[in-house]
Design a protein around this motif. Sequence first.
Motif, short mmCIF file in Angstrom:
data_model
loop_
_atom_site.label_atom_id
_atom_site.label_comp_id
_atom_site.label_asym_id
_atom_site.label_seq_id
_atom_site.Cartn_x
_atom_site.Cartn_y
_atom_site.Cartn_z
N GLY A 1 -8.58 -19.20 -41.58
CA GLY A 1 -8.07 -18.88 -39.94
C GLY A 1 -7.30 -17.48 -39.70
O GLY A 1 -7.09 -17.21 -38.48
N GLN A 2 -7.25 -16.66 -40.68
CA GLN A 2 -6.59 -15.56 -40.60
C GLN A 2 -7.56 -14.37 -40.37
O GLN A 2 -8.59 -14.34 -40.96
N GLU A 3 -7.13 -13.31 -39.41
CA GLU A 3 -7.74 -12.12 -39.40
C GLU A 3 -6.99 -11.23 -40.45
O GLU A 3 -5.77 -11.14 -40.32
N VAL A 4 -7.71 -10.44 -41.22
CA VAL A 4 -7.56 -9.87 -42.27
C VAL A 4 -7.68 -8.45 -42.32
O VAL A 4 -8.87 -7.84 -41.92
N LEU A 5 -6.58 -7.54 -42.33
CA LEU A 5 -6.84 -6.02 -42.62
C LEU A 5 -6.75 -5.73 -44.24
O LEU A 5 -5.91 -5.85 -44.86
N LEU A 6 -8.05 -5.42 -44.56
CA LEU A 6 -8.04 -5.19 -46.01
C LEU A 6 -8.13 -3.57 -46.40
O LEU A 6 -8.73 -2.81 -45.72
N LEU A 7 -6.71 -3.32 -47.21
CA LEU A 7 -6.59 -1.78 -47.34
C LEU A 7 -6.84 -1.65 -48.86
O LEU A 7 -6.54 -2.06 -49.95
N ASP A 8 -7.63 -0.22 -48.91
CA ASP A 8 -7.75 0.27 -50.27
C ASP A 8 -7.33 1.65 -50.08
O ASP A 8 -7.48 2.33 -48.94
N ASP A 9 -7.51 2.51 -51.17
CA ASP A 9 -7.14 3.81 -51.08
C ASP A 9 -8.29 4.66 -50.65
O ASP A 9 -8.18 5.77 -50.18
N VAL A 10 -9.47 4.47 -51.22
CA VAL A 10 -10.71 5.22 -51.22
C VAL A 10 -11.96 4.54 -51.08
O VAL A 10 -12.19 3.42 -51.63
N PHE A 11 -12.78 4.83 -49.97
CA PHE A 11 -13.95 4.16 -49.60
C PHE A 11 -14.92 5.23 -49.99
O PHE A 11 -15.01 6.30 -49.64
N THR A 12 -15.77 4.81 -50.92
CA THR A 12 -17.00 5.74 -51.17
C THR A 12 -18.50 4.98 -50.75
O THR A 12 -18.76 5.51 -49.55
N THR A 13 -19.04 4.02 -51.60
CA THR A 13 -20.07 3.27 -50.88
C THR A 13 -19.65 2.10 -50.03
O THR A 13 -20.66 1.63 -49.45
N GLY A 14 -18.56 1.59 -50.22
CA GLY A 14 -18.11 0.33 -49.53
C GLY A 14 -18.40 -0.96 -50.52
O GLY A 14 -18.30 -2.12 -50.08
N SER A 15 -18.93 -1.00 -51.66
CA SER A 15 -19.29 -2.15 -52.46
C SER A 15 -18.07 -2.88 -52.85
O SER A 15 -17.98 -4.20 -52.79
N THR A 16 -16.88 -2.32 -53.32
CA THR A 16 -15.73 -2.93 -53.59
C THR A 16 -15.12 -3.60 -52.64
O THR A 16 -14.59 -4.90 -52.45
N ALA A 17 -14.93 -2.92 -51.16
CA ALA A 17 -14.45 -3.59 -50.01
C ALA A 17 -15.24 -4.53 -49.49
O ALA A 17 -15.03 -5.68 -49.33
N ARG A 18 -16.59 -4.48 -49.80
CA ARG A 18 -17.74 -5.41 -49.16
C ARG A 18 -17.35 -6.71 -50.07
O ARG A 18 -17.53 -7.98 -49.96
N ALA A 19 -17.36 -6.48 -51.59
CA ALA A 19 -17.06 -7.90 -52.42
C ALA A 19 -15.84 -8.57 -52.08
O ALA A 19 -15.78 -9.75 -51.99
N ALA A 20 -14.83 -7.72 -51.64
CA ALA A 20 -13.56 -8.48 -51.53
C ALA A 20 -13.56 -9.14 -50.28
O ALA A 20 -13.01 -9.89 -49.98
N ALA A 21 -14.17 -8.38 -49.09
CA ALA A 21 -14.22 -9.10 -47.80
C ALA A 21 -15.42 -10.37 -47.99
O ALA A 21 -14.89 -11.15 -47.39
N ILE A 22 -16.29 -10.21 -48.78
CA ILE A 22 -17.03 -11.70 -48.86
C ILE A 22 -16.05 -12.78 -49.56
O ILE A 22 -16.18 -13.75 -49.00
N ALA A 23 -15.26 -12.53 -50.51
CA ALA A 23 -14.41 -13.44 -50.93
C ALA A 23 -13.44 -13.76 -49.90
O ALA A 23 -13.18 -15.07 -49.99
N LEU A 24 -12.88 -12.98 -49.18
CA LEU A 24 -11.97 -13.28 -48.05
C LEU A 24 -12.65 -14.28 -46.95
O LEU A 24 -12.01 -15.32 -46.58
N ARG A 25 -13.70 -13.82 -46.63
CA ARG A 25 -14.62 -14.72 -45.82
C ARG A 25 -14.91 -16.11 -46.31
O ARG A 25 -14.87 -17.15 -45.41
N GLU A 26 -15.33 -16.17 -47.56
CA GLU A 26 -15.67 -17.56 -48.08
C GLU A 26 -14.51 -18.44 -48.15
O GLU A 26 -14.61 -19.26 -48.11
N ALA A 27 -13.23 -17.86 -48.08
CA ALA A 27 -12.01 -18.63 -48.23
C ALA A 27 -11.57 -18.88 -46.88
O ALA A 27 -10.65 -19.64 -46.79
#
Length: 115
Positions: free
Chosen positions: A72-98
């Motif tokens: 039920g939360q809106e989440v701002l996912l913070l990372d230091d560097v964005f390259t292809t987005g693969s890591t952020a995407r994998a983390a975002a998927i886990a957050l959405r699945e939860a």
Amino acid sequence: MVALPLHVRRFRKRQYDQAHLLAAELAKATGRTAPGDWLKRTRETRRQVGLSEAERTGNVAGAFVASRAVKGQEVLLLDDVFTTGSTARAAAIALREAGATRVEVLTLARAFTLA
């Protein structure tokens, strides 16, 4: 606000987590919270440097699990560097699945290669 976490072994080696430090400071400056237990890296992954986009995606697939506290939360996912987005995407998927209702990504830097 959720920092993109390091695996516990990498954290022990470095003794700091730059994304967590950034999230804590940004949360303090904006009056928000940055719970450190909403997202965990469940397995150690290879460093992404030198990997293709497809290899990066496979490397981090399923590497994160999120707490039910994000439901039920809106989440701002913070990372230091964005390259292809693969890591952020994998983390975002886990957050959405939860159960996170929305996940947005904020990074300090954008890395790219000139071809």
